[in-house]
Design a protein around this motif. Structure first.
Motif, PDB file in Angstrom:
ATOM      1  N   LEU A  37       1.016  -1.086   0.135  1.00 26.11           N
ATOM      2  CA  LEU A  37      -0.012   0.057   0.071  1.00 26.11           C
ATOM      3  C   LEU A  37       1.041   1.302   0.028  1.00 26.11           C
ATOM      4  O   LEU A  37       0.569   2.253  -0.582  1.00 26.11           O
ATOM      5  CB  LEU A  37      -0.707   0.068   1.273  1.00 26.11           C
ATOM      6  CG  LEU A  37      -2.163   1.026   1.233  1.00 26.11           C
ATOM      7  CD1 LEU A  37      -2.913   0.926  -0.002  1.00 26.11           C
ATOM      8  CD2 LEU A  37      -2.791   0.750   2.329  1.00 26.11           C
ATOM      9  N   ARG A  38       1.564   1.267   0.635  1.00 23.51           N
ATOM     10  CA  ARG A  38       2.802   2.542   0.853  1.00 23.51           C
ATOM     11  C   ARG A  38       3.641   2.390  -0.815  1.00 23.51           C
ATOM     12  O   ARG A  38       3.718   3.882  -1.025  1.00 23.51           O
ATOM     13  CB  ARG A  38       3.839   2.108   2.164  1.00 23.51           C
ATOM     14  CG  ARG A  38       3.425   2.268   3.161  1.00 23.51           C
ATOM     15  CD  ARG A  38       4.524   2.389   4.278  1.00 23.51           C
ATOM     16  NE  ARG A  38       5.572   1.486   4.356  1.00 23.51           N
ATOM     17  CZ  ARG A  38       5.582   0.096   4.870  1.00 23.51           C
ATOM     18  NH1 ARG A  38       4.669  -0.120   5.648  1.00 23.51           N
ATOM     19  NH2 ARG A  38       6.472  -0.563   4.587  1.00 23.51           N
ATOM     20  N   SER A  39       3.638   1.451  -1.172  1.00 20.58           N
ATOM     21  CA  SER A  39       4.297   1.771  -2.677  1.00 20.58           C
ATOM     22  C   SER A  39       3.382   2.405  -3.686  1.00 20.58           C
ATOM     23  O   SER A  39       4.037   2.840  -4.547  1.00 20.58           O
ATOM     24  CB  SER A  39       4.802   0.275  -3.009  1.00 20.58           C
ATOM     25  OG  SER A  39       3.677  -0.341  -3.679  1.00 20.58           O
ATOM     26  N   ARG A  40       2.228   2.453  -3.453  1.00 23.48           N
ATOM     27  CA  ARG A  40       1.186   3.224  -4.170  1.00 23.48           C
ATOM     28  C   ARG A  40       1.422   4.950  -4.071  1.00 23.48           C
ATOM     29  O   ARG A  40       0.545   5.476  -4.652  1.00 23.48           O
ATOM     30  CB  ARG A  40      -0.246   2.911  -3.775  1.00 23.48           C
ATOM     31  CG  ARG A  40      -0.490   1.400  -4.303  1.00 23.48           C
ATOM     32  CD  ARG A  40      -1.824   0.888  -3.859  1.00 23.48           C
ATOM     33  NE  ARG A  40      -1.732  -0.680  -3.721  1.00 23.48           N
ATOM     34  CZ  ARG A  40      -3.229  -1.161  -3.575  1.00 23.48           C
ATOM     35  NH1 ARG A  40      -3.992  -0.480  -3.187  1.00 23.48           N
ATOM     36  NH2 ARG A  40      -3.012  -2.619  -3.681  1.00 23.48           N
ATOM     37  N   ILE A  41       1.850   5.296  -2.852  1.00 26.95           N
ATOM     38  CA  ILE A  41       1.893   6.734  -2.905  1.00 26.95           C
ATOM     39  C   ILE A  41       2.925   7.249  -3.982  1.00 26.95           C
ATOM     40  O   ILE A  41       4.146   6.728  -4.065  1.00 26.95           O
ATOM     41  CB  ILE A  41       2.574   7.182  -1.311  1.00 26.95           C
ATOM     42  CG1 ILE A  41       1.778   6.402  -0.351  1.00 26.95           C
ATOM     43  CG2 ILE A  41       2.992   8.527  -1.104  1.00 26.95           C
ATOM     44  CD1 ILE A  41       2.495   6.372   1.009  1.00 26.95           C
ATOM     45  N   PRO A  42       2.424   8.261  -4.620  1.00 24.33           N
ATOM     46  CA  PRO A  42       3.160   9.123  -5.639  1.00 24.33           C
ATOM     47  C   PRO A  42       4.766   9.588  -5.110  1.00 24.33           C
ATOM     48  O   PRO A  42       4.418  10.036  -3.857  1.00 24.33           O
ATOM     49  CB  PRO A  42       2.369  10.140  -6.189  1.00 24.33           C
ATOM     50  CG  PRO A  42       0.866   9.836  -5.639  1.00 24.33           C
ATOM     51  CD  PRO A  42       1.108   8.964  -4.592  1.00 24.33           C
ATOM     52  N   ASP A  43       5.641   9.563  -5.641  1.00 25.32           N
ATOM     53  CA  ASP A  43       6.932  10.064  -5.352  1.00 25.32           C
ATOM     54  C   ASP A  43       6.855  11.260  -4.699  1.00 25.32           C
ATOM     55  O   ASP A  43       7.334  11.733  -3.808  1.00 25.32           O
ATOM     56  CB  ASP A  43       7.990   9.995  -6.430  1.00 25.32           C
ATOM     57  CG  ASP A  43       8.305   8.515  -6.905  1.00 25.32           C
ATOM     58  OD1 ASP A  43       8.357   7.622  -5.957  1.00 25.32           O
ATOM     59  OD2 ASP A  43       8.954   8.679  -8.226  1.00 25.32           O
ATOM     60  N   ALA A  44       6.115  12.229  -5.382  1.00 27.62           N
ATOM     61  CA  ALA A  44       6.038  13.570  -4.762  1.00 27.62           C
ATOM     62  C   ALA A  44       5.365  13.507  -3.433  1.00 27.62           C
ATOM     63  O   ALA A  44       5.562  14.503  -2.719  1.00 27.62           O
ATOM     64  CB  ALA A  44       4.991  14.503  -5.537  1.00 27.62           C
ATOM     65  N   HIS A  45       4.638  12.421  -2.876  1.00 31.13           N
ATOM     66  CA  HIS A  45       4.276  12.468  -1.558  1.00 31.13           C
ATOM     67  C   HIS A  45       4.520  11.462  -0.490  1.00 31.13           C
ATOM     68  O   HIS A  45       4.110  11.157   0.488  1.00 31.13           O
ATOM     69  CB  HIS A  45       2.494  12.337  -1.903  1.00 31.13           C
ATOM     70  CG  HIS A  45       1.870  13.480  -2.804  1.00 31.13           C
ATOM     71  ND1 HIS A  45       1.719  14.793  -1.998  1.00 31.13           N
ATOM     72  CD2 HIS A  45       1.486  13.599  -3.942  1.00 31.13           C
ATOM     73  CE1 HIS A  45       1.292  15.380  -2.894  1.00 31.13           C
ATOM     74  NE2 HIS A  45       0.956  14.773  -4.003  1.00 31.13           N
ATOM     75  N   ARG A  46       5.859  11.167  -0.928  1.00 29.37           N
ATOM     76  CA  ARG A  46       6.631  10.168  -0.188  1.00 29.37           C
ATOM     77  C   ARG A  46       6.694  10.452   1.191  1.00 29.37           C
ATOM     78  O   ARG A  46       7.187  11.704   1.363  1.00 29.37           O
ATOM     79  CB  ARG A  46       7.802   9.516  -0.693  1.00 29.37           C
ATOM     80  CG  ARG A  46       7.795   8.752  -1.853  1.00 29.37           C
ATOM     81  CD  ARG A  46       7.311   7.318  -1.733  1.00 29.37           C
ATOM     82  NE  ARG A  46       7.124   6.899  -2.992  1.00 29.37           N
ATOM     83  CZ  ARG A  46       6.626   5.610  -3.222  1.00 29.37           C
ATOM     84  NH1 ARG A  46       6.203   5.198  -2.196  1.00 29.37           N
ATOM     85  NH2 ARG A  46       6.539   5.140  -4.416  1.00 29.37           N
ATOM     86  N   GLY A  47       6.274   9.650   2.242  1.00 24.53           N
ATOM     87  CA  GLY A  47       6.379  10.179   3.544  1.00 24.53           C
ATOM     88  C   GLY A  47       5.172  10.713   3.998  1.00 24.53           C
ATOM     89  O   GLY A  47       5.140  10.718   5.573  1.00 24.53           O
ATOM     90  N   ALA A  48       4.203  10.837   3.285  1.00 24.87           N
ATOM     91  CA  ALA A  48       2.773  11.536   3.671  1.00 24.87           C
ATOM     92  C   ALA A  48       2.186  10.240   4.432  1.00 24.87           C
ATOM     93  O   ALA A  48       2.298   9.138   4.005  1.00 24.87           O
ATOM     94  CB  ALA A  48       2.034  11.958   2.752  1.00 24.87           C
TER      95      ALA A  48
END
Length: 63
Positions: A37-48
């Motif tokens: 699920l964390r891998s689905r976070i767009p690069d621009a929002h990593r850490g959100a």
């Protein structure tokens, strides 16, 4: 998108850990958030923080 929005659905992530006045406990400390699920976070929002609803839906779909 800001730190209070889920990077997957855009709704409030209700993250208590990110609040400056937090008691230092958050729902995410008690519910596993899978790497898939964390891998689905767009690069621009990593850490959100992902919201509890997205995490719960993920686990419900795995059952």
């Amino acid at each position: 998108m800001n730190n209070t929005s889920c990077p997957l659905c855009g709704q409030s992530n209700s993250c208590e850990a990110e609040r400056s006045d937090a008691v230092s406990d958050c729902w995410c400390f008690h519910l596993p958030i899978p790497a898939e699920l964390r891998s689905r976070i767009p690069d621009a929002h990593r850490g959100a923080c992902i919201c509890q609803n997205c995490v719960q839906q993920y686990w419900n779909n795995k059952e």
